[in-house]
Structures are given as C-alpha cells and as structure tokens.
Write an enzyme that holds these catalytic residues in place. Sequence first.
Site, short mmCIF file in Angstrom:
data_model
loop_
_atom_site.label_atom_id
_atom_site.label_comp_id
_atom_site.label_asym_id
_atom_site.label_seq_id
_atom_site.Cartn_x
_atom_site.Cartn_y
_atom_site.Cartn_z
N ASP A 15 0.88 -1.17 0.00
CA ASP A 15 0.00 0.00 0.00
C ASP A 15 0.92 1.22 0.00
O ASP A 15 1.67 1.43 0.96
CB ASP A 15 -0.85 -0.05 1.27
CG ASP A 15 -1.70 1.19 1.46
OD1 ASP A 15 -1.57 2.16 0.69
OD2 ASP A 15 -2.51 1.18 2.42
N VAL A 38 -6.07 4.59 -5.81
CA VAL A 38 -4.93 5.03 -5.01
C VAL A 38 -5.11 6.50 -4.59
O VAL A 38 -4.68 6.91 -3.50
CB VAL A 38 -3.61 4.77 -5.77
CG1 VAL A 38 -3.44 5.68 -6.97
CG2 VAL A 38 -2.42 4.85 -4.84
N ASP A 39 -5.76 7.28 -5.42
CA ASP A 39 -6.03 8.70 -5.12
C ASP A 39 -6.84 8.81 -3.82
O ASP A 39 -6.48 9.56 -2.90
CB ASP A 39 -6.81 9.28 -6.31
CG ASP A 39 -6.86 10.80 -6.34
OD1 ASP A 39 -6.21 11.42 -5.48
OD2 ASP A 39 -7.54 11.35 -7.22
N SER A 126 -2.47 4.61 -14.20
CA SER A 126 -3.46 4.39 -15.27
C SER A 126 -3.99 2.96 -15.43
O SER A 126 -4.90 2.74 -16.22
CB SER A 126 -2.94 4.84 -16.66
OG SER A 126 -3.04 6.24 -16.81
N TYR A 130 -8.52 3.77 -14.94
CA TYR A 130 -8.29 4.33 -16.28
C TYR A 130 -8.06 3.26 -17.36
O TYR A 130 -7.98 3.59 -18.55
CB TYR A 130 -7.13 5.33 -16.25
CG TYR A 130 -7.53 6.71 -15.74
CD1 TYR A 130 -8.81 6.96 -15.26
CD2 TYR A 130 -6.63 7.77 -15.75
CE1 TYR A 130 -9.18 8.22 -14.79
CE2 TYR A 130 -6.98 9.04 -15.29
CZ TYR A 130 -8.26 9.25 -14.80
OH TYR A 130 -8.61 10.51 -14.35
P1 ADP Z 1 -5.91 5.16 -12.52
O1 ADP Z 1 -7.16 5.98 -12.52
O2 ADP Z 1 -4.67 5.94 -12.91
O3 ADP Z 1 -6.05 3.88 -13.27
P2 ADP Z 1 -6.22 3.77 -9.96
O4 ADP Z 1 -6.04 4.34 -8.60
O5 ADP Z 1 -7.55 3.27 -10.34
O6 ADP Z 1 -5.66 4.87 -10.96
O7 ADP Z 1 -5.20 2.59 -10.17
C1 ADP Z 1 -3.82 2.72 -10.31
C2 ADP Z 1 -3.16 1.52 -9.66
O8 ADP Z 1 -3.05 1.78 -8.26
C3 ADP Z 1 -3.95 0.24 -9.78
O9 ADP Z 1 -3.05 -0.81 -10.10
C4 ADP Z 1 -4.52 0.03 -8.38
O10 ADP Z 1 -4.69 -1.34 -8.09
C5 ADP Z 1 -3.42 0.63 -7.55
N1 ADP Z 1 -3.73 1.03 -6.17
C6 ADP Z 1 -4.92 1.28 -5.59
N2 ADP Z 1 -4.76 1.61 -4.29
C7 ADP Z 1 -3.41 1.55 -4.04
C8 ADP Z 1 -2.58 1.75 -2.90
N3 ADP Z 1 -3.08 2.12 -1.71
N4 ADP Z 1 -1.24 1.58 -3.05
C9 ADP Z 1 -0.69 1.24 -4.23
N5 ADP Z 1 -1.42 1.04 -5.34
C10 ADP Z 1 -2.75 1.19 -5.25
#
Ligand code: ADP
Length: 185
Positions: A15, A38-39, A126, A130
């Site tokens: 994470d 992740v945002d 992404s 995305y």
């Molecule tokens: P995007 O809109 O750019 O695709 P996302 O957040 O949906 O962004 O996903 C980007 C990557 O981050 C995905 O592989 C997702 O599984 C991952 N992700 C989500 N939460 C976390 C976290 N807490 N730490 C690391 N990676 C994460």
Amino acid sequence: MTKFGQTDILLKVGDITKEEIDAIVNAANSGLMGGGGVDGAIHRAGGAEILEACQEIRQTQGTCPTGHAVITTAGKLPTKHVIHTVGPVWRGGKQNEDALLRSCYQISVQLATEAGDTSIAFPSISTGIYGFPIERAAPIALHAVYDAVVNGSSITEVRFVLFSDRDYEIYTHTLEQLLSDNQLP
Ligand code: ADP
C-alpha cells in the site's frame, strides 16, 4: 535489487500510503479533487492538508492536464511530498496514451528532483480505473523511469509499489525481460 545507473530499483507489493520515502506519486485526475483507487487512499491517509494544497493549485493554475503533474505536501503520510500526476485514460492505444503515460513518470521524477527528494515511490499509473493494460504499461513505466534517473536526477531509490501479486509479477517479469534483452543499457 536492480540498479538503473546509480539508482536502486525495487519492485514490491504493498500500500503506497505506508511507504517511508521522500515522495510518493498519486495517480490523480485532472481536477485534483481526489477520487477512487490510489487517489482516494492517499487523501484518506494523508488528511485534509493534501486536498487543501490541491485546491490552492486548482485556484492558481487550473486543472492539471493529462501527462503532467503537480507536487504538494504529504499531510500525515510518512513522506515529504505527494506528486499528483494525471495518467491517460485508455482509449484503445491510438490516442497518444503511451507517450502521455511516459510523461507522467518522467515529470514526476523531475518534480521530485527539483524538490530535493532522493527517493520516490510509484503506483502503477493508469492501470486501474483508467483501464490501461498493465502488460503494456509496465515496460513504458520502467523505460521512462530508467531514462529519467540516468539522465541527471538526484534520485537514488525508486520503488514500484504494486497493489496485487499479479501486478507485481507482471512488473517483475517485464523488468527481467528488458534487462535480458539489453533494452535498458
Ligand atoms: P488510474 O485511474 O490511474 O487507473 P487507480 O487508482 O484506479 O488509478 O489505479 C492505479 C493503480 O493503483 C492500480 O493498479 C490500483 O490497483 C493501484 N492502487 C490502488 N490503491 C493503491 C494503494 N493504496 N497503493 C498502491 N497502489 C494502489
């Protein structure tokens, strides 16, 4: 541990909000107002300070275009900065998605360097909401980081913090492949 020039490259499952490192990268959207994936995790863990900093940037510069990035405080996170970069939404691969994704990684390294950071952690930009295919995104991410760190950055450590075993295996396999094909000189 792999090295790109003088820079340590580490792939791990985890994470990203838990990483103790100078800068973490957020896969943000151009509105910079938080979102899912992740945002959402970064804003939840970092607290209101990060959103306030993003709002200030919105007010002075407007939205952040795809392929660009902005840097803010990290609030309560165990890191100094959050770099919010806007990855491309996957639209089939012919809408400049590859170049925009590459730009996210390169500008993030540049902003970290300008801020005096020496270590940076990336999620897989992404490839979540995305929809960018991760098998295609991984070599772009690794190449872009390679180019950015060997061309005069202050970064001594890069961590790719992957959110699933599958993502980790794809990045690991891609890195091995690129190294054995001598595609990363
Ligand atoms: P995007 O809109 O750019 O695709 P996302 O957040 O949906 O962004 O996903 C980007 C990557 O981050 C995905 O592989 C997702 O599984 C991952 N992700 C989500 N939460 C976390 C976290 N807490 N730490 C690391 N990676 C994460």
